[in-house]
Motif scaffolding. Structure first.
Motif, PDB file in Angstrom:
ATOM      1  N   LEU A 251       0.830  -1.214   0.000  1.00 41.89           N
ATOM      2  CA  LEU A 251       0.000   0.000   0.000  1.00 41.89           C
ATOM      3  C   LEU A 251       0.864   1.263   0.000  1.00 41.89           C
ATOM      4  N   ASP A 252       1.992   1.228   0.708  1.00 40.96           N
ATOM      5  CA  ASP A 252       2.922   2.367   0.674  1.00 40.96           C
ATOM      6  C   ASP A 252       3.415   2.614  -0.755  1.00 40.96           C
ATOM      7  N   CYS A 253       3.725   1.533  -1.460  1.00 42.68           N
ATOM      8  CA  CYS A 253       4.231   1.649  -2.838  1.00 42.68           C
ATOM      9  C   CYS A 253       3.160   2.215  -3.766  1.00 42.68           C
ATOM     10  N   LEU A 257       3.190   5.558  -6.172  1.00 40.83           N
ATOM     11  CA  LEU A 257       2.785   5.564  -7.587  1.00 40.83           C
ATOM     12  C   LEU A 257       1.688   6.595  -7.835  1.00 40.83           C
ATOM     13  N   GLU A 258       0.749   6.735  -6.910  1.00 39.40           N
ATOM     14  CA  GLU A 258      -0.301   7.757  -7.060  1.00 39.40           C
ATOM     15  C   GLU A 258       0.314   9.151  -7.092  1.00 39.40           C
ATOM     16  N   GLU A 259       1.318   9.361  -6.275  1.00 44.49           N
ATOM     17  CA  GLU A 259       2.007  10.656  -6.259  1.00 44.49           C
ATOM     18  C   GLU A 259       2.737  10.894  -7.582  1.00 44.49           C
ATOM     19  N   LYS A 264      -5.397   9.365  -8.333  1.00 44.48           N
ATOM     20  CA  LYS A 264      -5.835   8.310  -7.434  1.00 44.48           C
ATOM     21  C   LYS A 264      -6.105   7.060  -8.262  1.00 44.48           C
ATOM     22  N   VAL A 265      -5.637   5.920  -7.790  1.00 42.53           N
ATOM     23  CA  VAL A 265      -5.826   4.691  -8.561  1.00 42.53           C
ATOM     24  C   VAL A 265      -6.791   3.763  -7.826  1.00 42.53           C
ATOM     25  N   GLU A 266      -7.592   3.076  -8.590  1.00 41.91           N
ATOM     26  CA  GLU A 266      -8.532   2.131  -8.025  1.00 41.91           C
ATOM     27  C   GLU A 266      -7.786   0.845  -7.654  1.00 41.91           C
ATOM     28  N   GLN A 267      -8.149   0.276  -6.513  1.00 44.51           N
ATOM     29  CA  GLN A 267      -7.485  -0.929  -6.018  1.00 44.51           C
ATOM     30  C   GLN A 267      -8.464  -2.092  -5.979  1.00 44.51           C
ATOM     31  N   GLN A 268      -8.003  -3.237  -6.435  1.00 48.76           N
ATOM     32  CA  GLN A 268      -8.826  -4.449  -6.451  1.00 48.76           C
ATOM     33  C   GLN A 268      -8.129  -5.510  -5.605  1.00 48.76           C
TER      34      GLN A 268
END
Length: 316
Positions: A251-253, A257-259, A264-268
């Motif tokens: 989740l930190d990574c 990546l979002e930064e 904001k990226v969707e997570q599955q």
């Protein structure tokens, strides 16, 4: 000095060859069989694009189980054995036969070749997967309890190296890599998949809860450590951890990546995969003392470099 690098068209192998060729006294032979794996042929050709133009680099596309040693090993001083079948998740079931062939049988045959044509160092690329589930920082004396058939195959390769070192005096050095990432990373690896999904506006697939942590090693730091073994004294017989500058959760990574993508990226969230530890953390004090190793690249810089490579790679 002449060096043989097996797996030269792979992720780490191609970077290693480029690093070694910075020393003008070295001549390299790169061997790769393009074995069935997650890295397609065109990606391997992309990895080799600069090396094939270099006057001190010779590439041989050949299977380690078939190559004639009398045409390859005479005059070779150091062997870097990076070839093999990678991947934890694909090592279960019927596909384990490829791990037996490429990680065990090929290693044994190469060691036999080095007995017939003696060398000064045999550097075997192993993995943190041999340790299994551990708590806290792991040094090289920690017990080896792999959780996957892949880890078993690499640990078997280590044991073969020790057997040949003991009986035939093969000058073995074992390096255990911790989660290597960066430009040319294999398409099946997490960061590569995350970046591709973001570029394609697809949800990022996350195994487990995303709180699992890894000791992430940037490929440039990793190959600095590998290359240092060519010059280091008093390392024959040693097993050495190669870890990174920064540990982080999945989740930190994703937050990094979002930064970097400024979105904001969707997570599955997927099920927890079998065969993978919850945490890895390398004690690299031995690498520092024997190889002068000090990883320099943090996750933000390393991920940015991997993004640029994927964006600019016409084959991906």
């Amino acid at each position: 000095m002449k060096i043989l690098v097996t797996g030269a068209a792979g992720f780490i192998g191609s970077h290693l060859c480029e690093r070694l060729l910075q020393d003008t006294s070295l001549e390299l032979i790169g061997l790769d069989a393009y074995v069935k794996s997650s890295t397609p042929v065109h990606a391997r050709e992309y990895n080799l694009r600069y090396l094939l133009q270099h006057p001190r680099f010779t590439f041989i596309q050949q299977d380690l189980l078939k190559v004639p040693w009398d045409q390859l090993l005479p005059g070779v001083d150091i062997v870097y054995h990076l070839a093999g079948m990678p991947g934890v998740r694909s090592s279960w079931g019927e596909d384990f036969k490829y791990y037996i062939t490429n990680n065990i049988e090929a290693t044994q045959r190469l060691l036999e070749g080095c007995h017939a044509y003696p060398i000064t160092k045999f550097v075997y690329a192993s993995t943190s997967s041999v340790y299994g589930e551990k708590t806290g920082q792991v040094n090289e004396t920690s017990s080896t309890e792999p959780l996957s058939p892949y880890g078993v195959s690499k640990l078997t390769g280590e044991q073969l190296c020790r057997v040949y070192a003991h009986n035939d005096r093969i000058p073995v050095v074992i390096l255990r890599f911790f989660t290597v990432y960066g430009p040319r990373q294999r398409p099946d690896m997490a960061f590569h998949r995350f970046i591709k999904h973001i570029l394609q506006n697809k949800p990022i697939p996350i195994n487990g809860d995303g709180k699992q942590t890894r000791d992430f090693t940037y490929v440039g730091d990793c190959v600095s450590a590998i290359a240092a073994t060519a010059y280091a004294d008093n390392i024959i017989g040693e097993t050495i951890n190669i870890g990174g500058k920064e540990r982080a959760s999945v989740l930190d990574c994703i937050a990094i990546l979002e930064e970097l993508f400024n979105k904001k990226v969707e997570q599955q969230f997927m099920g927890k995969p079998i065969g993978e530890p919850s945490h890895t953390w390398a004690d690299t004090s031995k690498a520092q003392s024997l190889l002068g190793y000090e990883p320099k690249t943090d996750l933000r810089r390393g991920l940015k470099a991997e993004i640029l490579d994927i964006v600019n790679n016409p084959f991906l």
